[in-house]
Write a protein that holds these residues in place. Structure first.
Motif, PDB file in Angstrom:
ATOM      1  N   PRO A 214      51.049 -54.307  16.484  1.00 21.18           N
ATOM      2  CA  PRO A 214      51.621 -55.567  15.980  1.00 21.18           C
ATOM      3  C   PRO A 214      53.151 -55.577  15.990  1.00 21.18           C
ATOM      4  O   PRO A 214      53.757 -56.654  15.969  1.00 21.18           O
ATOM      5  N   ALA A 215      53.763 -54.415  16.033  1.00 21.05           N
ATOM      6  CA  ALA A 215      55.229 -54.379  16.064  1.00 21.05           C
ATOM      7  C   ALA A 215      55.775 -55.048  17.322  1.00 21.05           C
ATOM      8  O   ALA A 215      56.891 -55.587  17.331  1.00 21.05           O
ATOM      9  N   MET A 216      55.006 -55.017  18.400  1.00 19.60           N
ATOM     10  CA  MET A 216      55.489 -55.514  19.686  1.00 19.60           C
ATOM     11  C   MET A 216      55.328 -57.018  19.835  1.00 19.60           C
ATOM     12  O   MET A 216      55.894 -57.611  20.743  1.00 19.60           O
TER      13      MET A 216
ATOM     14  N   HIS B 296      58.995 -48.293  14.938  1.00 19.68           N
ATOM     15  CA  HIS B 296      59.135 -49.639  15.508  1.00 19.68           C
ATOM     16  C   HIS B 296      58.684 -50.716  14.520  1.00 19.68           C
ATOM     17  O   HIS B 296      59.294 -51.768  14.419  1.00 19.68           O
ATOM     18  N   MET B 297      57.604 -50.422  13.828  1.00 23.71           N
ATOM     19  CA  MET B 297      57.105 -51.408  12.864  1.00 23.71           C
ATOM     20  C   MET B 297      58.122 -51.637  11.750  1.00 23.71           C
ATOM     21  O   MET B 297      58.391 -52.770  11.348  1.00 23.71           O
ATOM     22  N   PHE B 298      58.684 -50.558  11.259  1.00 22.79           N
ATOM     23  CA  PHE B 298      59.648 -50.691  10.164  1.00 22.79           C
ATOM     24  C   PHE B 298      60.941 -51.321  10.671  1.00 22.79           C
ATOM     25  O   PHE B 298      61.552 -52.139   9.993  1.00 22.79           O
ATOM     26  N   HIS B 299      61.329 -50.943  11.875  1.00 27.16           N
ATOM     27  CA  HIS B 299      62.567 -51.477  12.451  1.00 27.16           C
ATOM     28  C   HIS B 299      62.476 -52.996  12.653  1.00 27.16           C
ATOM     29  O   HIS B 299      63.471 -53.706  12.515  1.00 27.16           O
ATOM     30  N   SER B 300      61.283 -53.474  12.986  1.00 20.78           N
ATOM     31  CA  SER B 300      61.137 -54.908  13.290  1.00 20.78           C
ATOM     32  C   SER B 300      60.844 -55.738  12.039  1.00 20.78           C
ATOM     33  O   SER B 300      60.645 -56.948  12.146  1.00 20.78           O
TER      34      SER B 300
ATOM     35  N   PHE C 215      51.210 -67.709   5.463  1.00 20.19           N
ATOM     36  CA  PHE C 215      51.146 -66.245   5.511  1.00 20.19           C
ATOM     37  C   PHE C 215      50.177 -65.854   6.631  1.00 20.19           C
ATOM     38  O   PHE C 215      49.079 -66.405   6.733  1.00 20.19           O
ATOM     39  N   ILE C 216      50.588 -64.891   7.440  1.00 14.85           N
ATOM     40  CA  ILE C 216      49.711 -64.346   8.482  1.00 14.85           C
ATOM     41  C   ILE C 216      49.452 -62.888   8.131  1.00 14.85           C
ATOM     42  O   ILE C 216      50.401 -62.095   8.025  1.00 14.85           O
ATOM     43  N   GLU C 217      48.182 -62.538   7.908  1.00 16.16           N
ATOM     44  CA  GLU C 217      47.856 -61.120   7.719  1.00 16.16           C
ATOM     45  C   GLU C 217      47.431 -60.555   9.056  1.00 16.16           C
ATOM     46  O   GLU C 217      46.383 -60.906   9.607  1.00 16.16           O
ATOM     47  N   ASN C 218      48.232 -59.653   9.589  1.00 16.33           N
ATOM     48  CA  ASN C 218      47.959 -59.084  10.909  1.00 16.33           C
ATOM     49  C   ASN C 218      46.832 -58.050  10.841  1.00 16.33           C
ATOM     50  O   ASN C 218      46.428 -57.617   9.754  1.00 16.33           O
ATOM     51  N   VAL C 219      46.335 -57.654  11.967  1.00 17.14           N
ATOM     52  CA  VAL C 219      45.332 -56.588  12.045  1.00 17.14           C
ATOM     53  C   VAL C 219      45.956 -55.300  11.496  1.00 17.14           C
ATOM     54  O   VAL C 219      47.110 -55.000  11.774  1.00 17.14           O
ATOM     55  N   GLY C 220      45.186 -54.567  10.709  1.00 19.61           N
ATOM     56  CA  GLY C 220      45.698 -53.325  10.136  1.00 19.61           C
ATOM     57  C   GLY C 220      45.998 -52.299  11.217  1.00 19.61           C
ATOM     58  O   GLY C 220      45.082 -51.751  11.828  1.00 19.61           O
ATOM     59  N   ASN C 221      47.279 -52.064  11.459  1.00 15.38           N
ATOM     60  CA  ASN C 221      47.687 -51.207  12.578  1.00 15.38           C
ATOM     61  C   ASN C 221      49.208 -51.113  12.525  1.00 15.38           C
ATOM     62  O   ASN C 221      49.893 -52.132  12.551  1.00 15.38           O
ATOM     63  N   LEU C 222      49.735 -49.904  12.453  1.00 17.70           N
ATOM     64  CA  LEU C 222      51.193 -49.756  12.358  1.00 17.70           C
ATOM     65  C   LEU C 222      51.858 -49.670  13.721  1.00 17.70           C
ATOM     66  O   LEU C 222      53.060 -49.412  13.805  1.00 17.70           O
ATOM     67  N   VAL C 223      51.090 -49.840  14.798  1.00 25.04           N
ATOM     68  CA  VAL C 223      51.672 -49.657  16.132  1.00 25.04           C
ATOM     69  C   VAL C 223      51.815 -51.008  16.859  1.00 25.04           C
ATOM     70  O   VAL C 223      52.894 -51.591  16.915  1.00 25.04           O
TER      71      VAL C 223
ATOM     72  N   ILE D 141      40.908 -64.977  12.280  1.00 27.97           N
ATOM     73  CA  ILE D 141      40.882 -64.656  13.712  1.00 27.97           C
ATOM     74  C   ILE D 141      40.257 -63.274  13.859  1.00 27.97           C
ATOM     75  O   ILE D 141      40.736 -62.314  13.247  1.00 27.97           O
ATOM     76  N   ASN D 142      39.198 -63.175  14.650  1.00 24.05           N
ATOM     77  CA  ASN D 142      38.635 -61.861  14.980  1.00 24.05           C
ATOM     78  C   ASN D 142      39.076 -61.475  16.381  1.00 24.05           C
ATOM     79  O   ASN D 142      38.836 -62.202  17.343  1.00 24.05           O
ATOM     80  N   THR D 143      39.717 -60.336  16.488  1.00 24.51           N
ATOM     81  CA  THR D 143      40.321 -59.943  17.767  1.00 24.51           C
ATOM     82  C   THR D 143      39.379 -59.085  18.621  1.00 24.51           C
ATOM     83  O   THR D 143      39.765 -58.681  19.719  1.00 24.51           O
ATOM     84  N   GLY D 144      38.176 -58.779  18.124  1.00 23.56           N
ATOM     85  CA  GLY D 144      37.253 -57.954  18.915  1.00 23.56           C
ATOM     86  C   GLY D 144      37.815 -56.560  19.131  1.00 23.56           C
ATOM     87  O   GLY D 144      38.049 -55.833  18.178  1.00 23.56           O
ATOM     88  N   THR D 145      38.065 -56.213  20.381  1.00 23.22           N
ATOM     89  CA  THR D 145      38.651 -54.891  20.648  1.00 23.22           C
ATOM     90  C   THR D 145      40.170 -54.902  20.494  1.00 23.22           C
ATOM     91  O   THR D 145      40.810 -53.854  20.548  1.00 23.22           O
ATOM     92  N   GLY D 146      40.746 -56.079  20.349  1.00 18.10           N
ATOM     93  CA  GLY D 146      42.210 -56.172  20.253  1.00 18.10           C
ATOM     94  C   GLY D 146      42.736 -55.566  18.960  1.00 18.10           C
ATOM     95  O   GLY D 146      42.093 -55.630  17.924  1.00 18.10           O
ATOM     96  N   CYS D 147      43.943 -55.011  19.046  1.00 25.57           N
ATOM     97  CA  CYS D 147      44.482 -54.255  17.917  1.00 25.57           C
ATOM     98  C   CYS D 147      45.635 -54.983  17.230  1.00 25.57           C
ATOM     99  O   CYS D 147      46.343 -54.391  16.421  1.00 25.57           O
ATOM    100  N   HIS D 148      45.821 -56.267  17.534  1.00 25.21           N
ATOM    101  CA  HIS D 148      46.949 -57.012  16.977  1.00 25.21           C
ATOM    102  C   HIS D 148      46.681 -58.504  17.135  1.00 25.21           C
ATOM    103  O   HIS D 148      45.860 -58.911  17.961  1.00 25.21           O
TER     104      HIS D 148
END
Ligand SMILES: Nc1nc2c(ncn2[C@@H]2O[C@H](COP(=O)(O)OP(=O)(O)OP(=O)(O)O)[C@@H](O)[C@H]2O)c(=O)[nH]1
Ligand SMILES: [Mg+2]
Length: 289
Positions: free
Chosen positions: A186-188, A214-218, A176-184, A147-154
């Motif tokens: 994707p947590a939401m 938030h990422m670690f908490h979730s 397995f889902i590898e999310n977009v590299g971003n610690l902010v 999946i390419n998210t373009g400008t999306g960050c998650h």
């Protein structure tokens, strides 16, 4: 605020507290956003106004800004549908999150070759651009959709739903889902997964859990990757682990090196335990973010 995803909204009241802090000072400072930019000032600002009492100066650090968005509510509905799909097919779904380059794809490449779950395995890759990671995963022989998210960050739940139409995963499989590299962001975004795995690496510094709680908490488990580089970087493993547990309730915090195969047996054991639970035992997580 991230305009794409509304990531600064918090669940429930759709509001967010923004704290303005000056380095080294214990109290949140009186940085008061007002219409006239000339008035955006700290309490040591040279000129005085009659209404600037000390109490006023020290108690107004927290500002609440209401944001009217329903992005997260819509995502939650789609995530619930995904979760129902996964439970209906008795699948186990694992969402890998980290900052860019922590080693998600490398860990997956190793896992897909070395871990033998005895059931079909699928991968969904998320990146803003390129199919680099999907091509790496495809080399292992595992069916993968990029999946390419373009400008999306998650990644979000509707994206996963679309990818599932392509994958058509078998009953009893693992995804397995590898999310977009971003610690902010994707947590939401709940994707409907049953487990979330946060990966940090020793080159990022041990304070990441404190900065991005938030990422670690979730997340359900934390992997600390690239331990082979410990001799070359300033990274205090004990501190890092204590920070992870300070902000989260992860089941485990596992130091690993994906490239040197160190500690991966603990990761595989955790995966096998997850697989051994039947779907009804896996807590249906509706992320309270
Ligand atoms: N030394 C060392 N390097 C690693 C390790 N794991 C991954 N790397 C390297 O780190 C770089 C990034 O690895 P990736 O697996 O692509 O990271 P990623 O998290 O998938 O990156 P994005 O998908 O871009 O967010 C690559 O050069 C890997 O070879 C490790 O355990 N030790
Ligand atoms: Mg990757």
């Amino acid at each position: 605020m991230c305009a794409t995803c509304g990531c600064s909204a918090q669940d429930g009241n759709n509001s967010v507290t923004i704290r303005l802090v000056k380095p080294g000072l214990q109290h949140f400072q009186n940085l008061k956003p007002v219409q006239n930019e000339d008035h955006l000032h700290a309490d040591e600002h040279p000129h005085k106004h009659p209404d600037h009492t000390n109490q006023h100066q020290h108690n107004e650090g927290n500002k609440k800004i209401s944001l009217e968005i329903d992005v997260l509510a819509q995502n939650k509905l789609a995530a619930v549908r995904n979760r129902g799909f996964f439970e209906g097919r008795n699948m186990k779904v694992i969402n890998l999150v980290s900052s860019p380059g922590s080693g998600k794809t490398t860990l997956l490449e190793k896992t897909l070759v070395q871990w033998k779950p005895g059931v079909p395995v699928y991968v969904i890759e998320g990146d803003q651009q390129t199919d680099n990671d999907a091509r790496r995963i495809a080399k292992t022989g595992v069916k993968v959709v990029q999946i390419n998210t373009g400008t999306g960050c998650h990644l979000d739940a509707p994206m996963i739903s679309n990818a599932l139409h392509e994958l058509n995963p078998e009953f009893g499989s693992v995804l397995f889902i590898e999310n977009v590299g971003n610690l902010v962001c994707p947590a939401m975004f709940d994707l409907g997964e049953q487990a979330r795995v946060v990966i940090m690496s020793v080159t990022e510094g041990e304070d990441k859990p404190l900065k991005y709680p938030h990422m670690f908490h979730s997340s359900d488990i934390c992997l600390i990757n690239k331990t082979d580089l410990l001799p070359y970087v300033d990274f205090d493993m004990d501190k890092a682990i204590s920070y992870v547990y300070r902000v989260s309730h992860v089941q485990d915090c596992l130091p690993v090196s994906a490239t040197k195969n160190t500690g991966l047996e603990n990761w595989y054991r955790w995966l096998s335990n997850l697989l051994a639970q039947n779907s009804s035992q896996v807590t249906a997580k509706v992320q309270a973010l």
